[in-house]
Design an enzyme around this catalytic site. Structure first.
Site, short mmCIF file in Angstrom:
data_model
loop_
_atom_site.label_atom_id
_atom_site.label_comp_id
_atom_site.label_asym_id
_atom_site.label_seq_id
_atom_site.Cartn_x
_atom_site.Cartn_y
_atom_site.Cartn_z
N SER A 124 -35.70 -72.50 2.57
CA SER A 124 -35.63 -72.07 3.86
C SER A 124 -34.66 -72.16 4.99
O SER A 124 -34.55 -71.67 6.03
CB SER A 124 -37.01 -73.01 4.49
N HIS A 187 -37.26 -78.80 11.35
CA HIS A 187 -37.29 -78.41 10.32
C HIS A 187 -36.30 -77.08 9.82
O HIS A 187 -36.06 -76.39 10.94
CB HIS A 187 -38.74 -78.01 9.56
N SER A 189 -36.46 -73.69 9.14
CA SER A 189 -36.84 -72.41 9.69
C SER A 189 -36.46 -72.44 11.32
O SER A 189 -35.51 -71.62 11.61
CB SER A 189 -37.92 -71.79 9.45
N ASP A 389 -39.45 -65.79 4.41
CA ASP A 389 -38.01 -66.42 4.02
C ASP A 389 -37.79 -66.19 2.53
O ASP A 389 -36.82 -66.00 2.11
CB ASP A 389 -37.75 -67.85 4.51
N HIS A 390 -38.94 -66.50 1.65
CA HIS A 390 -38.68 -66.40 0.13
C HIS A 390 -40.18 -66.47 -0.40
O HIS A 390 -41.28 -66.89 0.38
CB HIS A 390 -37.77 -67.74 -0.32
N HIS A 465 -39.80 -72.24 -5.06
CA HIS A 465 -39.98 -71.08 -4.55
C HIS A 465 -39.74 -70.05 -5.71
O HIS A 465 -39.54 -70.23 -6.79
CB HIS A 465 -38.78 -71.10 -3.75
ZN LIG Z 1 -40.38 -74.58 0.39
#
Ligand SMILES: [Zn+2]
Ligand SMILES: *[C@@H]1O[C@H](CO)[C@@H](O)[C@H](O)[C@H]1NC(C)=O
Ligand SMILES: *[C@@H]1O[C@H](CO)[C@@H](O)[C@H](O)[C@H]1NC(C)=O
Length: 512
Positions: A124, A187, A189, A389-390, A465
Site C-alpha cells: 500500500s 498508515h 495509504s 491499490d492492489h 496481496h
Molecule cells: Zn495489505
C-alpha cells in the site's frame, strides 16, 4: 493442446460424477443441497427481461455527453486491497449478484496495473506513491521516487527525491484538502497524501528507533502530518491512530497510551498552529459539527485503526460514510474547490486474516461512503474516482445457485466434501488434513462466524496481496479519460489534468 482437452474432459467428468458421492451416507454434515436453493427474481425467466434491460443500457450509453468541464473538486476513493473478485463477491453479500455497488453505476472505467519498481506484487505504500504522486517506486516507500531504496533515510531526506502528491498541488491552487481513512491516519495509504518516507512503518518516533535509525533525522510520519508542507495545510484529517500522535506518558480519551518517546503531544501541536482548528475524537462530536463553519479539523476516532464495521461501537465510532459526508461538507465551503482522499482501509486487513465476511462487509461500507459522495456532489463539477491499490488472493468460484450465500459452499470436491465459494491462495485459513489424509471437512467448521478464516492452499500467518490488475471507476469531468489498461501512476496525472493542478499538461492548458 489435446492433452489439455483430455484433462479438461476428465476433470469435467469427475465433477459430473461428484454429486453422486454426496448420497453415499458417509458425510452426515453435508447440507441437503450443498449448492444452495435458487433465489432469483422470476422476472429474469423471460428473454424479454434481458433484452429490455440491455436496450435501456444501450440508450443510456449512446446518450452520454462528454463532460469536459474543469473539475472543481476531485474525490479519490481507495478500497485498500479491493480486488475485482472482492467487488463481485460483495454484491452477493449485499443482497444479490445483480445488485450494483455505488461505483458499479459509474459510466467509465479502466484497469490499473499495480506492480512496483522492485516487486511483482506491491504494497500500500508504493502504490500510494503511484496513485497519489504519479510515480512508481519501491515497495514500502511513500512519497519518494524509485531512487530511494526502502529504509534509506538519507535518500528520503534529499528533497529532489520527493514525490509531491495531488494533495500538495491542489493546495498550491488554494483548494481545500482532506483525508479520511478507517486506518491510522499515519498508515501507508493516507500517508501518500502528505508524507515522504523510505519506510512506511516509521509512523511514530518509536517506530523509527525500532529500525535502529535516528528519529531526529528520519522524521516519522505523524510528525510529517503535523509539520510537513502538505500535512500541516490539510483542512480535514479523519481516521484512527491517536497513539502515533501522543507520547507514552499520555493516555487518550479511551485510556490507551501513546507510542511516542519524544514526549511531544502532536494533537496539541497541531491545534496550536492556528486559532480556527478543532480536534474531535468521537461520533457525537462529528455529527454535532456545524460543517458550514469548520476550517481545519482533526478527528481521531480510535487509538489505532478504527474497528471493523461488524465490531464497531456504532454510538462512539462513526462509519466511513459519516466521516466522508462531514469531510465533503467541510471542504465544500472553500471557494476554489477541494481534493479529498477517502480510504476504506480495512478491506485489506480483513483479507490478510482470510476473514472474507469482514472484507466483504468493509467493501459494502466503502460503497456506502461512495454513495454519500455521489449524493452530496454535482457530476458537472466533481470528479469521483474509485479504485484499489492492489488485489488480494480471494477467489470466487464454484457452481452455487443464484442467490446462494456467498460465504457458504460452491459445490463438492471429488472427495465428496464441500468446498467454499470463497477461497484464498494462501493465508491463515489453511486447513490441516484429517489424520487419515482426507481433506478437512469445512461443513463442520463454524464458517458462519464473523471472523472465520476462509480456506487457503498455502499456510501463511498473513494472506498476501495479489498481483492482478484492479479497477478504476470514474464519474464527472473528464471521467471518459479513465479507459484502457493504465499504469497505476497515470491516475493522478489524469486527475490533475481534469482539475488543472500540478506540473503536467492540464485541461486549462488545452483550452488556451
Ligand atoms: Zn495489505
Ligand atoms: C539528491 O538526489 C538527486 C536526485 O536523485 C541526486 O542527483 C543528488 O546527488 C542527491 N543529493 C545528495 C546530496 O545526495
Ligand atoms: C464559527 O466557529 C468559530 C470557532 O471555530 C466560532 O467562534 C464562531 O462563532 C462560529 N461562527 C458561527 C457563525 O457559528
Amino acid at each position: 493442446m489435446y492433452t489439455n482437452l483430455i484433462l479438461l474432459v476428465s476433470f469435467v467428468a469427475q465433477i459430473w460424477a461428484a454429486p453422486n458421492k454426496q448420497n453415499d451416507g458417509m458425510h452426515p454434515h453435508l447440507p441437503v443441497n450443498p449448492i444452495g436453493s435458487l433465489k432469483v427474481d422470476p422476472a429474469e425467466d423471460t428473454s424479454a427481461y434481458w433484452n429490455e434491460n440491455a436496450q435501456k443500457t444501450v440508450q443510456e450509453i449512446i446518450s452520454r455527453q462528454l463532460n469536459e468541464n474543469v473539475a472543481k473538486n476531485v474525490i479519490l476513493f481507495l478500497g485498500d486491497g479491493m480486488s475485482i473478485p472482492t467487488i463481485a463477491a460483495a454484491r452477493v453479500y449485499n443482497g444479490g449478484e445483480e445488485i450494483q455497488l455505488a461505483f458499479d453505476k459509474f459510466p467509465y472505467m479502466a484497469l490499473s496495473m499495480t506492480y512496483s519498481v522492485d516487486k511483482q506484487v506491491p504494497d500500500s505504500a508504493t502504490t500510494a506513491t503511484a496513485y497519489l504522486g504519479g510515480v512508481k517506486a519501491n515497495y514500502g516507500t511513500i512519497g519518494v521516487g524509485p531512487e530511494v531504496p526502502r529504509e534509506d533515510c538519507l535518500g528520503m531526506l534529499n528533497v529532489s527525491n520527493h514525490v509531491l502528491s495531488i494533495g500538495y498541488y491542489s493546495q498550491l491552487q488554494n483548494k481545500r484538502t482532506g483525508l479520511v481513512t478507517t486506518a491510522r491516519v499515519t498508515h501507508a495509504s493516507p500517508a501518500g497524501v502528505y508524507a515522504h518516507t523510505a519506510e512506511r512503518d516509521w509512523e511514530a518516533d518509536s517506530d523509527v528507533l525500532d529500525s535502529f535509525k535516528d528519529p531526529t533525522v528520519c522524521t516519522d510520519i505523524a510528525t510529517q502530518l503535523v509539520y510537513g508542507e502538505t500535512g500541516k495545510n490539510l483542512n480535514v484529517i479523519f481516521g484512527g491512530g491517536r497513539n502515533r500522535l501522543l507520547p507514552e506518558e499520555i493516555e487518550d480519551e479511551e485510556g490507551h497510551d501513546g507510542k511516542r518517546v519524544d514526549g511531544v503531544n502532536l494533537i496539541e501541536k497541531w491545534l496550536e498552529q492556528a486559532d480556527d482548528r478543532q480536534y474531535i475524537w468521537n461520533r457525537d462530536q462529528l455529527l454535532a459539527l456545524d460543517t458550514s463553519n469548520v476550517s481545519s479539523i482533526l478527528g481521531l476516532f480510535a487509538h489505532a485503526h478504527m474497528d471493523y464495521n461488524l465490531d464497531r461501537d456504532t454510538t462512539m465510532d462513526p462509519s466511513l460514510a459519516e466521516m466522508t459526508k462531514a469531510a465533503i461538507e467541510i471542504l465544500s465551503t472553500g471557494d476554489n474547490g477541494y481534493f479529498l482522499f477517502v480510504e476504506g482501509a480495512r478491506i485489506d486487513m480483513a483479507h490478510h486474516d482470510a476473514e472474507a465476511r469482514v472484507a466483504l462487509d468493509e467493501t459494502i461500507e466503502f460503497s456506502k461512503a461512495v454513495q454519500a459522495a455521489v449524493d452530496l456532489t454535482d457530476e458537472a463539477d466533481t470528479l469521483i474516482i474509485v479504485t484499489a491499490d492492489h488485489a488480494h488472493t480471494l477467489s470466487y468460484s464454484g457452481y452455487a445457485s443464484r442467490g446462494n450465500d456467498i460465504l457458504e459452499f460452491g459445490g463438492n470436491g471429488i472427495d465428496g466434501r464441500v468446498y467454499t465459494t470463497i477461497n484464498y491462495a494462501n493465508g491463515p485459513g489453511y486447513k490441516m488434513s484429517d489424520a487419515d489424509g482426507s481433506r478437512h471437512d469445512i461443513s463442520e467448521d463454524d464458517y458462519g462466524d464473523d471472523h472465520y478464516a476462509f480456506p487457503s492452499v498455502a499456510p501463511l500467518d498473513s494472506e498476501t496481496h495479489g498481483g492482478d490488475d484492479v479497477a478504476v471507476y470514474a464519474r464527472g469531468p473528464w471521467a471518459h479519460l479513465f479507459t484502457g489498461n493504465l499504469e497505476q501512476n497515470v491516475i493522478p496525472h489524469l486527475m490533475s489534468y481534469a482539475s488543472c493542478v500540478g506540473t503536467g499538461y492540464t485541461a486549462c492548458d488545452a483550452a488556451n
